[in-house]
Scaffold this active site. Sequence first.
Site, PDB file in Angstrom:
ATOM      1  N   ASP A  28      39.138  -4.062 -16.555  1.00 23.23           N
ATOM      2  CA  ASP A  28      39.523  -3.869 -17.868  1.00 23.23           C
ATOM      3  C   ASP A  28      38.046  -4.358 -18.721  1.00 23.23           C
ATOM      4  OD1 ASP A  28      39.318  -2.286 -20.293  1.00 23.23           O
ATOM      5  OD2 ASP A  28      41.214  -3.442 -20.935  1.00 23.23           O
ATOM      6  N   ASN A  76      43.023   7.845 -17.313  1.00 23.55           N
ATOM      7  CA  ASN A  76      42.170   7.963 -17.624  1.00 23.55           C
ATOM      8  C   ASN A  76      41.062   9.207 -17.438  1.00 23.55           C
ATOM      9  OD1 ASN A  76      41.442   5.092 -16.326  1.00 23.55           O
ATOM     10  ND2 ASN A  76      41.770   5.249 -18.009  1.00 23.55           N
TER      11      ASN A  76
HETATM   12  C1  FPP Z   1      38.375   0.141 -17.707  1.00 29.56           C
HETATM   13  O1  FPP Z   1      37.679  -0.406 -18.969  1.00 29.56           O
HETATM   14  C2  FPP Z   1      37.585   0.557 -16.183  1.00 29.56           C
HETATM   15  C3  FPP Z   1      37.595   1.720 -15.531  1.00 29.56           C
HETATM   16  C4  FPP Z   1      38.523   2.526 -16.292  1.00 29.56           C
HETATM   17  C5  FPP Z   1      37.336   1.594 -14.431  1.00 29.56           C
HETATM   18  C6  FPP Z   1      37.928   0.541 -13.740  1.00 29.56           C
HETATM   19  C7  FPP Z   1      36.813   0.865 -11.733  1.00 29.56           C
HETATM   20  C8  FPP Z   1      36.339  -0.448 -12.201  1.00 29.56           C
HETATM   21  C9  FPP Z   1      35.806  -1.809 -12.773  1.00 29.56           C
HETATM   22  C10 FPP Z   1      35.348  -0.009 -11.091  1.00 29.56           C
HETATM   23  C11 FPP Z   1      36.611   0.398  -9.195  1.00 29.56           C
HETATM   24  C12 FPP Z   1      35.711   0.791  -8.107  1.00 29.56           C
HETATM   25  C13 FPP Z   1      36.321   1.114  -7.332  1.00 29.56           C
HETATM   26  C14 FPP Z   1      35.758   1.099  -6.253  1.00 29.56           C
HETATM   27  C15 FPP Z   1      37.082   1.846  -7.699  1.00 29.56           C
HETATM   28  P1  FPP Z   1      36.950   0.571 -20.161  1.00 29.56           P
HETATM   29  O2  FPP Z   1      36.167   1.915 -19.210  1.00 29.56           O
HETATM   30  O3  FPP Z   1      38.397   1.151 -19.836  1.00 29.56           O
HETATM   31  O4  FPP Z   1      36.533  -0.242 -20.698  1.00 29.56           O
HETATM   32  P2  FPP Z   1      36.278  -0.553 -22.598  1.00 29.56           P
HETATM   33  O5  FPP Z   1      37.725  -0.888 -22.608  1.00 29.56           O
HETATM   34  O6  FPP Z   1      35.499  -1.790 -22.899  1.00 29.56           O
HETATM   35  O7  FPP Z   1      35.480   1.378 -22.734  1.00 29.56           O
END
Ligand code: FPP
Length: 257
Positions: A28, A76
């Site tokens: 996250d 998501n």
């Molecule tokens: C949440 O952070 C993260 C995600 C929804 C995506 C996580 C994915 C990766 C780290 C890469 C994964 C790699 C593969 C191979 C699947 P957020 O976007 O909600 O962050 P925020 O809370 O700061 O907005």
Amino acid sequence: MAAEKQSPTAGAPAEEAGSPLHVAIVMDGNGRWAKKRGLPRTLGHRAGVDALKRTVSAAAELNVRWLTVFGFSTENWSRPAAEVAELMALPKRYFETDIARLEREGVRVRVIGRREGLSAELVRIIEDAQARTAHNDRFFLNIAFNYGGQADIVDAARRFAAEVASGRARPEDLTEQLFASHLATAGSPPPDVIIRPSGEQRLSNFLLWEAAYAELVYQDVLWPDYGHEHLKAALEAFAGRDRRYGALAADDVLAAG
Ligand code: FPP
């Protein structure tokens, strides 16, 4: 050590006492990481893939054998279409650069989650990564993608109900163990520790059944900055926990006579 230089499993010793076997991570903070730098969220997600590469190497160096990471939740899909498209492109981005090395270094890759909603190309990429590494057993990497803990419990219940309906099982056969064998994580031990970086303190529908006795570690670092030292700190926090699984602590057993 950099992911490129160090085999995820090279020379990995047998698990030391107190080391967790199975670490799960809610990756996250990609969006906040990008925002802090004035970048689009997509670049935060791409930096998140680099953090995943570092963390797979770090996990093996720190004697972890199972690593389960949350890449895309069933919730998501409600993000803007352009961000969903970027998130859908991440497995391809990761496997294109890393699958040959993961295969060579004994990592078994499994992508857990629903296939419905994924493009045919993405399903093919996932199936290919799983097939190429299916014979490996030195390190187990589960990527939760289009995964939700509640959805997975529903899917497991449906599978068992279908067995009952077809006469292959009886309702009274169902135990916790049998139910767990119908979950997407069947074959993996339950996570010993669930780590969430970024300062948020919740599970967000991750491994709900499997989390029953997991220790929770929250860390104040955004996922794209995550690496060896953060995982080491999380494992040290875990090592200091007293896991009782509902029983008494050893001292209290003695005191109770
Ligand atoms: C949440 O952070 C993260 C995600 C929804 C995506 C996580 C994915 C990766 C780290 C890469 C994964 C790699 C593969 C191979 C699947 P957020 O976007 O909600 O962050 P925020 O809370 O700061 O907005």
